[in-house]
Every structure is written in C-alpha cells, then in structure tokens.
Design a protein around this motif. Structure first.
Motif, short mmCIF file in Angstrom:
data_model
loop_
_atom_site.label_atom_id
_atom_site.label_comp_id
_atom_site.label_asym_id
_atom_site.label_seq_id
_atom_site.Cartn_x
_atom_site.Cartn_y
_atom_site.Cartn_z
N PRO A 128 -16.92 29.16 4.60
CA PRO A 128 -16.45 30.50 4.95
C PRO A 128 -14.93 30.55 5.09
O PRO A 128 -14.31 31.59 4.87
N TYR A 129 -14.33 29.41 5.48
CA TYR A 129 -12.89 29.34 5.69
C TYR A 129 -12.31 28.24 4.82
O TYR A 129 -13.03 27.45 4.21
N SER A 130 -10.99 28.17 4.78
CA SER A 130 -10.31 27.32 3.79
C SER A 130 -9.45 26.24 4.42
O SER A 130 -8.78 26.47 5.43
N MET A 131 -9.43 25.07 3.79
CA MET A 131 -8.43 24.05 4.09
C MET A 131 -7.16 24.46 3.35
O MET A 131 -7.19 24.66 2.14
N LEU A 132 -6.07 24.58 4.08
CA LEU A 132 -4.82 25.06 3.49
C LEU A 132 -3.85 23.93 3.17
O LEU A 132 -3.00 24.07 2.28
N SER A 133 -3.94 22.82 3.90
CA SER A 133 -3.08 21.68 3.58
C SER A 133 -3.77 20.39 4.01
O SER A 133 -4.60 20.38 4.92
N LEU A 134 -3.42 19.32 3.31
CA LEU A 134 -3.98 18.00 3.53
C LEU A 134 -2.85 16.98 3.52
O LEU A 134 -2.09 16.91 2.56
#
Length: 198
Positions: free
Chosen positions: A24-30
């Motif tokens: 439902p939500y996003s990983m924006l940085s790793l």
C-alpha cells in the motif's frame, strides 16, 4: 568430522518509506553499508564508508502517510519523475551484495538494522516482489536491538539508543538519509559485536 562454517558478512541497511507497510505504501530510499565480517575466529569490523549502496526509488502507490513522509523529507513528486524503477534498483542491490560478498571471500550476506523489523519488512518484500529472490534468503536478518538486549541482559522493550553506553554509539548524526543512517548503524553494529556485555 567438523562442519565447515561459512563466514557471515553483515550489511547495515536503512530504508525510508512513506508508510508503515510495503505494498500500500512505498520504499522511497535504500541505503546499505558493509559493517563487518564474522567467522569462527571472531568479528572484524569494516570501514563502513568503503562499500556502500544508495538508491532513491519511484513510489509504487499514490497512497502515503504525511507523517511518515515528513521523517525523510523526500519529495514524492520528484521521485515519481526521477526515482529509480524499483525493479532496476532492487536488481542492482542484489548484484552489489553478491559482488561484495565475493570480494570478502564468498561470505554469506546478513542484513542488520536498528530496529531490523521495519527495514527488513520493506527490503524483503521489495526484493521478492521486484526480483523474485533475496540475497539474504528468508531469514538472513539480525536485529541490533535484540543483540544489545541479550548482551545487556535487558528486556527488549527497555532498549533505547539513549540508554546505551555512550561508547557503543556512533559519533555520526542520525539524519534520516538512508545511506547516512546505514553507515551510522554499521558503526553501532560493530561496537555491539565486540562489546563483551554486562
């Protein structure tokens, strides 16, 4: 007959996301940094700035939690236009982990985080969803809070960074930039690994 034990290579990983769960939500940085290598003879810290990985990712959903997004300060509109495609970013991450492990003599990768549960949830989900595989397998994950609680003989819920002995903590600031925080946590991890405990 003694069983040969492969060494472990510990990767400090930090992610920034715009909500509590992937999908439902996003990983924006790793961000990831090699913390150190452990074999039967002991643990050897690595320079956490030497082997690193960083990507900013395109969001996978229009949904986000404003409070979660505010933590990182990342711009979803910019990432929608300029962020890496998740499949490409996760494939590159898997290749990088493999190359680094090979450079460390074929050590097996282990993800570590503080706390690991949140970062591992996003990392593992993204790896499986976009590449079909995880270089860490399904359980190659070590939680620094648990490691400290065990060595300090404390209940897990009593563990906070502010309660840890100062000499265990990194001198670096926690910035909520995924690579900065991965490097900071790599230093904490190495300090915990060599700390004898109480």
């Amino acid at each position: 007959m003694t069983r040969r034990v492969k060494p472990s290579l510990y990767f400090s990983v930090d992610i920034e996301a715009d909500g509590p769960i992937p999908g439902p939500y996003s990983m924006l940085s790793l961000g990831a940094a090699v913390a150190g290598r452990q074999d039967v003879d002991g643990y050897e810290p690595a320079d956490p700035e030497k082997d690193t990985f960083y990507r900013e990712l395109r969001p996978i959903s229009p949904d986000f939690v404003p409070q979660a997004l505010a933590v990182s300060g990342l711009d979803r509109e910019r990432l929608t236009a300029e962020g890496s495609e998740p499949a490409a970013a996760m494939a590159a991450f898997g290749v990088w982990v493999g190359e680094v492990c090979a450079a460390y003599g074929g050590a097996q990768p282990v993800m570590c985080g503080y706390p690991a549960s949140y970062d591992w949830t996003f990392l593992y989900w993204y790896l499986l969803r976009f590449t079909g595989a995880s270089p860490f397998g399904h359980s190659g994950c070590l939680d620094m809070k648990t490691l400290y609680a065990t060595k300090a003989r404390l209940p897990l819920r009593a563990v906070t960074k502010s309660a840890m002995p100062r000499e265990l903590l990194s001198a670096r600031r926690h910035t909520h930039h995924a690579l900065d925080d991965a490097i900071e946590q790599a230093e904490l991890f190495s300090n915990l690994m060599v700390w004898p405990g109480v």
